[in-house]
Scaffold this motif. Structure first.
Motif, mmCIF file in Angstrom:
data_model
loop_
_atom_site.group_PDB
_atom_site.id
_atom_site.type_symbol
_atom_site.label_atom_id
_atom_site.label_comp_id
_atom_site.label_asym_id
_atom_site.label_seq_id
_atom_site.Cartn_x
_atom_site.Cartn_y
_atom_site.Cartn_z
ATOM 1 N N GLU A 218 0.831 -1.201 0.000
ATOM 2 C CA GLU A 218 0.000 0.000 0.000
ATOM 3 C C GLU A 218 0.868 1.254 0.000
ATOM 4 O OE1 GLU A 218 -2.721 -0.281 3.294
ATOM 5 O OE2 GLU A 218 -3.178 -2.376 2.803
ATOM 6 N N ALA A 219 1.938 1.229 0.787
ATOM 7 C CA ALA A 219 2.842 2.387 0.836
ATOM 8 C C ALA A 219 3.476 2.623 -0.536
ATOM 9 C CB ALA A 219 3.910 2.169 1.899
ATOM 10 N N HIS A 220 3.912 1.548 -1.171
ATOM 11 C CA HIS A 220 4.491 1.666 -2.511
ATOM 12 C C HIS A 220 3.484 2.250 -3.488
ATOM 13 C CE1 HIS A 220 5.233 -0.016 -6.578
ATOM 14 N NE2 HIS A 220 6.482 0.321 -6.322
ATOM 15 N N ASP A 221 2.250 1.768 -3.424
ATOM 16 C CA ASP A 221 1.220 2.272 -4.320
ATOM 17 C C ASP A 221 0.900 3.741 -4.053
ATOM 18 O OD1 ASP A 221 1.089 -0.219 -5.480
ATOM 19 O OD2 ASP A 221 -0.713 -0.849 -4.392
ATOM 20 N N ALA A 222 1.136 4.180 -2.809
ATOM 21 C CA ALA A 222 0.904 5.583 -2.452
ATOM 22 C C ALA A 222 2.076 6.475 -2.840
ATOM 23 C CB ALA A 222 0.632 5.701 -0.953
ATOM 24 N N GLY A 223 3.129 5.890 -3.399
ATOM 25 C CA GLY A 223 4.254 6.680 -3.879
ATOM 26 C C GLY A 223 5.467 6.701 -2.979
ATOM 27 N N LEU A 224 5.451 5.961 -1.872
ATOM 28 C CA LEU A 224 6.605 5.932 -0.989
ATOM 29 C C LEU A 224 7.653 4.947 -1.506
ATOM 30 C CD1 LEU A 224 4.267 7.077 0.890
ATOM 31 C CD2 LEU A 224 5.589 6.122 2.801
ATOM 32 N N THR A 225 8.923 5.258 -1.266
ATOM 33 C CA THR A 225 9.990 4.292 -1.498
ATOM 34 C C THR A 225 10.049 3.354 -0.298
ATOM 35 O OG1 THR A 225 11.313 5.827 -2.813
ATOM 36 C CG2 THR A 225 12.466 3.970 -1.814
ATOM 37 N N VAL A 226 10.003 2.060 -0.552
ATOM 38 C CA VAL A 226 10.041 1.059 0.516
ATOM 39 C C VAL A 226 11.461 0.523 0.651
ATOM 40 C CG1 VAL A 226 9.194 -1.177 1.315
ATOM 41 C CG2 VAL A 226 7.625 0.421 0.163
ATOM 42 N N ILE A 227 12.011 0.640 1.851
ATOM 43 C CA ILE A 227 13.322 0.088 2.192
ATOM 44 C C ILE A 227 13.091 -1.087 3.131
ATOM 45 C CG2 ILE A 227 15.601 0.582 3.171
ATOM 46 C CD1 ILE A 227 14.908 3.596 2.753
ATOM 47 N N VAL A 228 13.716 -2.210 2.854
ATOM 48 C CA VAL A 228 13.544 -3.399 3.684
ATOM 49 C C VAL A 228 14.788 -3.624 4.513
ATOM 50 C CG1 VAL A 228 13.168 -5.886 3.716
ATOM 51 C CG2 VAL A 228 11.951 -4.450 2.056
ATOM 52 N N LYS A 229 14.598 -3.753 5.824
ATOM 53 C CA LYS A 229 15.697 -4.047 6.745
ATOM 54 C C LYS A 229 15.528 -5.450 7.317
ATOM 55 C CE LYS A 229 13.342 -1.728 10.620
ATOM 56 N NZ LYS A 229 13.197 -2.761 11.664
ATOM 57 N N GLU A 230 16.606 -5.973 7.881
ATOM 58 C CA GLU A 230 16.605 -7.267 8.564
ATOM 59 C C GLU A 230 16.108 -8.392 7.657
ATOM 60 O OE1 GLU A 230 14.640 -6.715 12.361
ATOM 61 O OE2 GLU A 230 16.256 -5.442 13.087
ATOM 62 N N GLY A 231 16.525 -8.333 6.407
ATOM 63 C CA GLY A 231 16.177 -9.395 5.474
ATOM 64 C C GLY A 231 16.770 -10.733 5.854
ATOM 65 N N MET A 232 17.801 -10.696 6.723
ATOM 66 C CA MET A 232 18.425 -11.926 7.201
ATOM 67 C C MET A 232 17.944 -12.321 8.596
ATOM 68 S SD MET A 232 20.202 -12.863 4.731
ATOM 69 C CE MET A 232 20.875 -14.235 5.641
ATOM 70 N N ALA A 233 16.948 -11.597 9.118
ATOM 71 C CA ALA A 233 16.376 -11.911 10.436
ATOM 72 C C ALA A 233 17.457 -11.976 11.509
ATOM 73 C CB ALA A 233 15.579 -13.211 10.390
ATOM 74 N N ASN A 234 18.369 -10.994 11.479
ATOM 75 C CA ASN A 234 19.455 -10.907 12.466
ATOM 76 C C ASN A 234 20.303 -12.174 12.511
ATOM 77 O OD1 ASN A 234 16.933 -9.234 13.889
ATOM 78 N ND2 ASN A 234 18.905 -8.167 13.903
ATOM 79 N N GLY A 235 20.485 -12.788 11.351
ATOM 80 C CA GLY A 235 21.341 -13.968 11.246
ATOM 81 C C GLY A 235 20.612 -15.288 11.305
ATOM 82 N N ARG A 236 19.318 -15.274 11.598
ATOM 83 C CA ARG A 236 18.574 -16.528 11.693
ATOM 84 C C ARG A 236 18.405 -17.196 10.323
ATOM 85 N NH1 ARG A 236 13.013 -15.710 14.369
ATOM 86 N NH2 ARG A 236 12.984 -17.983 14.068
ATOM 87 N N LEU A 237 18.598 -16.441 9.244
ATOM 88 C CA LEU A 237 18.450 -17.004 7.907
ATOM 89 C C LEU A 237 19.799 -17.251 7.234
ATOM 90 C CD1 LEU A 237 15.413 -14.887 6.676
ATOM 91 C CD2 LEU A 237 15.410 -17.274 7.426
#
Length: 323
Positions: A218-237
């Motif tokens: 929804e944020a992307h569709d509203a025009g915001l840039t989406v930044i994703v953090k913790e894609g590695m789940a703090n090392g769990r992945l």
């Protein structure tokens, strides 16, 4: 917006950024830090490691770097690197305010950071960030907004943030906790003089924690840039902690679990920038293979099955020790 500069990038890594949470201070909650960092985590040692990572990331096409007031000396290390690299004028620099680093350069502190989303905290930390990064700062985010954060209702704070935006600074927010989706939607409703205040959102999203996905779309569709953090789940992945289905897909792809985990996030059409939280050059090199991972529908189904209940995920994250 500064992220428009990334839209024309042609390198495979243009949608990967480098976050400095793991190397701007001696203690953090990522797994495996005893192996990743030197035993003597002096300021000089972590400054050197940060600069090595920034050099390597820039050489491989990464153009977004992410810091925060609470990431120890991350802003200082980044500012030093920028001064030494006048050729890096094309990078986008983001930082965050709202938490104060309180660990005094130790891993044994009772409290490592203190949250404060007040106007006074913003004014103090904005001045501190400006003293280090000056006009190189492109994006300033409220750090870890939750649905009950006063930053969502403080009209005086909103006015000051709008003033900064009018002067050319992009204003955004990050989220944490099991109610990230609620926080994103509440922030999307914040306006000043009829205009939406926030232009970016940075949230935790990974194979284990997917609850914010619909709100980020929804944020992307509203025009915001989406930044994703913790894609590695703090090392769990990452190896050796990754769940077996992820390890199996990584073996099939012939790449690391980390590359596959980040590739899963990069596939989301709303994901503008996905952060690497690498603490070593080897981790960074492996993370940067993510754009080359081609996941088929069967593999995606197996990875999608790893998602946990957000309450369970954040409870486990809260138990991770500050190594």
């Amino acid at each position: 917006m500064p992220f428009a500069r990334l839209a024309s990038a042609t390198t495979p890594t243009c949608h990967i950024g480098l976050g400095l949470a793991a190397v701007g201070r001696p203690g953090y909650i990522n797994l495996g830090r005893d192996r990743d960092l030197p035993a003597d985590r002096t300021v000089d040692a972590l400054r050197e490691r940060t600069h090595e990572l920034l050099d390597a990331a820039y050489a491989q096409g990464v153009r977004y770097f992410d810091a925060a007031r609470s990431y120890g000396r991350s802003e200082e290390f980044l500012a030093n690197w920028l001064r030494a690299r006048p050729d890096a004028g094309d990078v986008v620099i983001g930082s965050k305010w709202g938490y104060t680093y309180t660990a005094d350069w130790t891993t044994e502190a009772e409290r490592h950071e203190v949250k404060d989303h007040s106007l006074a905290a913003y004014e103090r930390q904005r001045a501190e960030t400006a003293a280090l990064l000056g006009d190189r700062l492109d994006l300033y985010q409220i750090h870890s907004v939750t649905p009950d954060s006063p930053a969502l209702t403080d009209k005086e704070l909103h006015a000051r943030l709008a003033e900064a935006a009018a002067q050319g600074l992009t204003v955004g927010f990050s989220t944490s906790g099991p109610a990230q989706a609620d926080a994103v939607r509440a922030a999307l409703a914040v306006t000043v003089d009829g205009e939406r205040l926030f232009r970016t959102v940075q949230s935790t999203y990974n194979a284990l924690e997917t609850s914010a996905g619909p709100a980020l779309a929804e944020a992307h569709d509203a025009g915001l840039t989406v930044i994703v953090k913790e894609g590695m789940a703090n090392g769990r992945l990452a190896e050796p902690h990754a769940p077996e289905p992820l390890k199996a897909v990584a073996r099939e792809a012939g790449l690391g679990c980390d590359a596959v985990a980040l590739a899963l996030v990069l596939r989301r059409p709303w994901a503008g920038v996905v952060l690497s939280g690498a603490a070593t050059l080897g981790q960074l090199a492996s993370n940067l293979h993510a754009p080359a991972v081609d996941l088929d529908e069967g593999q995606l189904t197996r990875l999608d099955a790893l998602a946990e209940d957000p309450q369970v995920y954040w409870r486990q994250r809260g138990r991770l020790p500050w190594h």
